[in-house]
Design a protein around this motif. Structure first.
Motif, PDB file in Angstrom:
ATOM      1  N   GLY A  11       0.810  -1.203   0.000  1.00  0.00           N
ATOM      2  CA  GLY A  11       0.000   0.000   0.000  1.00  0.00           C
ATOM      3  C   GLY A  11       0.845   1.256   0.000  1.00  0.00           C
ATOM      4  N   ILE A  12       0.163   2.373  -0.003  1.00  0.00           N
ATOM      5  CA  ILE A  12       0.789   3.684   0.086  1.00  0.00           C
ATOM      6  C   ILE A  12       0.342   4.326   1.387  1.00  0.00           C
ATOM      7  CG2 ILE A  12       0.831   6.021  -0.867  1.00  0.00           C
ATOM      8  CD1 ILE A  12       0.590   4.797  -3.642  1.00  0.00           C
ATOM      9  N   ILE A  13       1.297   4.808   2.174  1.00  0.00           N
ATOM     10  CA  ILE A  13       1.004   5.508   3.419  1.00  0.00           C
ATOM     11  C   ILE A  13       1.187   7.004   3.189  1.00  0.00           C
ATOM     12  CG2 ILE A  13       1.629   5.817   5.839  1.00  0.00           C
ATOM     13  CD1 ILE A  13       0.598   3.098   5.463  1.00  0.00           C
ATOM     14  N   SER A  14       0.154   7.770   3.515  1.00  0.00           N
ATOM     15  CA  SER A  14       0.232   9.232   3.450  1.00  0.00           C
ATOM     16  C   SER A  14      -0.108   9.794   4.817  1.00  0.00           C
ATOM     17  CB  SER A  14      -0.736   9.789   2.408  1.00  0.00           C
ATOM     18  OG  SER A  14      -0.468   9.270   1.127  1.00  0.00           O
ATOM     19  N   ILE A  15       0.568  10.871   5.191  1.00  0.00           N
ATOM     20  CA  ILE A  15       0.313  11.547   6.462  1.00  0.00           C
ATOM     21  C   ILE A  15      -0.082  12.983   6.169  1.00  0.00           C
ATOM     22  CG2 ILE A  15       1.284  12.275   8.676  1.00  0.00           C
ATOM     23  CD1 ILE A  15       1.199   9.318   8.566  1.00  0.00           C
TER      24      ILE A  15
END
Length: 667
Positions: free
Chosen positions: A473-477
């Motif tokens: 997945g892609i983690i964005s903050i």
């Protein structure tokens, strides 16, 4: 890589009813945060191994024949326990020349540390080998990668990141990014090269270098210093410093003292220069003009190129770039400090952790914190030609430089990084790959990776709690307090991820993946946190059934209580642009079959219209069919059986060719 697919239905569990064959699972995102107090905010994001070489600026090369013979004798006998302390003591005495002449000794010391279980020290020395080698080091790279794979950053490419933003912004509650790579415009930039920005801590005056004027019959570009003042939030048209700062020679790469009364700059090819370019100082006179221009002298300047000065926060140390002989690479970062008599001490090399065998240039020291920014093409993570890095000074030692991420660094070259005292905006020079010689100045809000206070380390792991397998997945903050950008990252192959953030802020974490719906979780970075996210595993051949999407009797109008459910379907389609959706409307067997068929089609069409309108997506991505009562799930014996048959089914359609193309970036 073969992927197992899931739909993570976050905050929809109460609205989701699945067939008995669909097993429910739980995934956990474990998030650990290491908090730093205000007194330790100048620390590096992670504790690092201290590597000292006290001889660096004392002797050019260290050699002890007797000690070398003893070390080699022990190595031949494979007596690693006795070899380690002797080799460690020998390497500690290295001068600058040892780093490229005796690189194999760094490599062997790293191996001994790894053999001895001191993995952090091993990585530190493998990094030194990779930065300073002048021969093939594929084997070292393999050893380093094997230790680093659990900490390696897999940044999402900027173009793909903005595709995700574009897909989400119509349906997500978060505003799209403020924008990066923002050119400062014609008030500052010209058709010629513009670079070397420096902004006063009050952010009311910008100075920079430009080649917009020419000299001589051959119209040779002339480097001069320019300035601009901010009025009502806008930069005024740039003006030349004029004489005596600018001359018939080349001037540039300047920095101002906090009070704006002292200017350090470079002047090149001039009669009183010691080398190609020298560092000078000028003072603001009582009448508002600049004067008292003075060369900093041979203790600072060399017969080579010396330029790009920056002052420490106490203004007692000057950092600069130089290609003088005796350095680690083509150009290095050096420093000099002011003596009690007001003169500058002999310049010293900043050392092998910051400097490499390549170019390190354009240093910038933060006006409030012990953080140095610089541009390099020799560090271990590089997005283009020259990238900008930051390094923290902890207990008198410079920590391993960190790339400030793809929101600043692109495929071209980035130089001359500068930020204001409040760390709100950045200023730097950038050359596009298609025109690498034409630099322009850019300015935009400071991303998290570049922020000096982004020193609180969080880390997590995303796994399937039943199979214990890592998920992709892609983690964005998203920084909810300041709107600061944080570059998105792919989850590592082992399911882990980490970020360096500013403590005592509120954030939202987004997890986007081909394995599940987007997950959103808000957290306050003040305590250790464990996120538990419920998911439902499905087979794409089976439909996803929503039994509580209920229309009024005989009607096909979308009701308000349906919208939260449908909005999440829109969000999934936005996050996964290669998916298509098939909607099936079903009724129970009561009433006229033909009317039931017509009504179910109208209801499916209503849902389709809502999805494509809200998601602003092509109509062909969603198919709608009404089946009336022709496909019951249960024999209708009770009212509950009839209720189960009154349903809406969503089936995801994913072309295999498109699937493979999309997955390339996730391997």
């Amino acid at each position: 890589m073969i992927f197992r697919f899931y739909l993570a239905v976050f905050l929809l569990l109460a609205a989701l009813a699945c067939q008995p064959a669909l097993a429910q699972k739980t995934k956990q995102v474990r998030l650990k945060s290491k908090l730093l107090s205000d007194s330790t905010r100048q620390l590096a994001p992670k504790a690092e191994v201290a590597v000292d070489f006290p001889n660096l600026n004392k002797i050019p090369y260290y050699y002890d024949k007797k000690k070398l013979a003893q070390i080699r004798k022990l190595e031949r006998r494979k007596n690693w326990q006795k070899t380690l302390p002797l080799l460690e003591a020998y390497v500690t005495n290295f001068g600058i020349e040892n780093f490229y002449k005796d690189t194999p000794m760094l490599w062997r010391l790293g191996q001994l540390y790894e053999r001895n279980g001191q993995l952090d020290k091993a990585k530190a020395f493998y990094k030194l080998v990779l930065k300073h080698h002048r021969t093939d080091v594929k084997k070292v790279q393999l050893y380093y990668d094997s230790l680093e794979q659990k900490e390696k950053d897999y940044y999402v490419p900027l173009d793909y990141y903005y595709k995700l933003v574009e897909y989400r912004k119509h349906v997500a509650k978060f505003l799209p990014p403020k924008g990066v790579n923002v050119n400062m415009g014609s008030e500052i930039n010209s058709k010629a090269e513009d670079y070397g920005p420096a902004v006063r801590s009050s952010e009311d005056q910008l100075i920079f270098t430009s080649k917009r004027t020419f000299r001589g019959l051959n119209a040779v570009p002339n480097e001069d210093l320019y300035y601009s003042k901010m009025v009502d939030g806008e930069w005024e048209e740039a003006k030349s410093f004029g004489k005596p700062i600018n001359s018939i020679w080349n001037e540039g790469s300047a920095c101002l003292s906090r009070d704006g009364k002292t200017l350090y700059f470079a002047r090149c090819e001039c009669p009183d220069c010691h080398g190609n370019c020298d560092l000078y100082v000028a003072h603001l006179l009582a009448d508002g003009t600049w004067g008292k221009i003075k060369n900093l002298g041979p203790e600072v300047n060399s017969p080579g190129w010396d330029s790009q000065p920056t002052l420490s926060k106490n203004e007692d140390t000057l950092y600069f770039a130089s290609d003088r002989l005796g350095g680690f690479g083509l150009s290095d970062i050096y420093f000099t400090h002011k003596l009690k008599n007001g003169k500058w001490a002999p310049a010293k090399n900043l050392g092998p952790v910051v400097n490499t065998r390549e170019n390190e240039v354009s240093p910038f020291f933060h006006p409030l914190y012990q953080v140095l920014y610089f541009s390099s093409r020799g560090q271990l993570l590089n997005f283009g030609d020259f990238d900008i890095y930051k390094t923290y000074r902890v207990n008198g030692r410079w920590q391993e430089p960190r790339n400030i991420g793809p929101l600043v660094n692109g495929k071209g070259s980035e130089y001359y990084f500068s930020i204001d005292a409040e760390s709100t905006n950045l200023y730097y020079a950038k050359a596009e790959p298609k025109d690498p010689k034409n630099l322009d100045l850019y300015s935009f809000p400071l991303p998290m990776e570049a922020h000096p206070l982004a020193v609180t380390h969080i880390e997590g792991i995303l796994t399937d709690s039943v199979s214990n397998q890592p998920l992709t997945g892609i983690i964005s903050i998203i920084d909810l307090d300041n709107g600061v950008e944080v570059a998105s990252k792919y989850i590592r192959p082992d399911g882990t991820f980490d970020f360096d953030l500013i403590d005592n802020n509120r954030y939202t974490m987004l997890i986007q993946s081909p394995d599940f719906f987007t997950v959103e979780k808000t957290f306050d970075l003040a305590t250790d946190t464990v996120f538990k996210i419920m998911t439902t595993m499905i087979d794409y051949k089976l439909p996803l059934i929503f039994k509580n999407i209920e229309f009024d009797e005989g009607k096909a109008t979308i009701k308000k209580d349906m919208e939260p459910i449908l909005d999440r379907i829109v969000l999934f389609l936005a996050d996964h642009p290669t998916f298509r959706l098939k909607i099936g409307g079903h009724t129970d067997s009561s009433g006229d079959p033909d009317l039931n068929m017509e009504l179910s089609q109208k209801r499916a069409d209503s849902i389709k219209k809502y999805l494509i309108t809200k998601g602003k997506m092509p109509e062909e991505r969603v198919e709608a069919f009404g089946y009336g009562s022709t496909e019951p799930l249960k024999d209708e014996v009770t009212d509950e059986d009839m209720k189960i048959n009154r349903r809406v089914e969503f089936k995801l359609l994913k072309p295999e060719a498109e699937n493979q193309e999309q997955m390339k970036g996730w391997d």
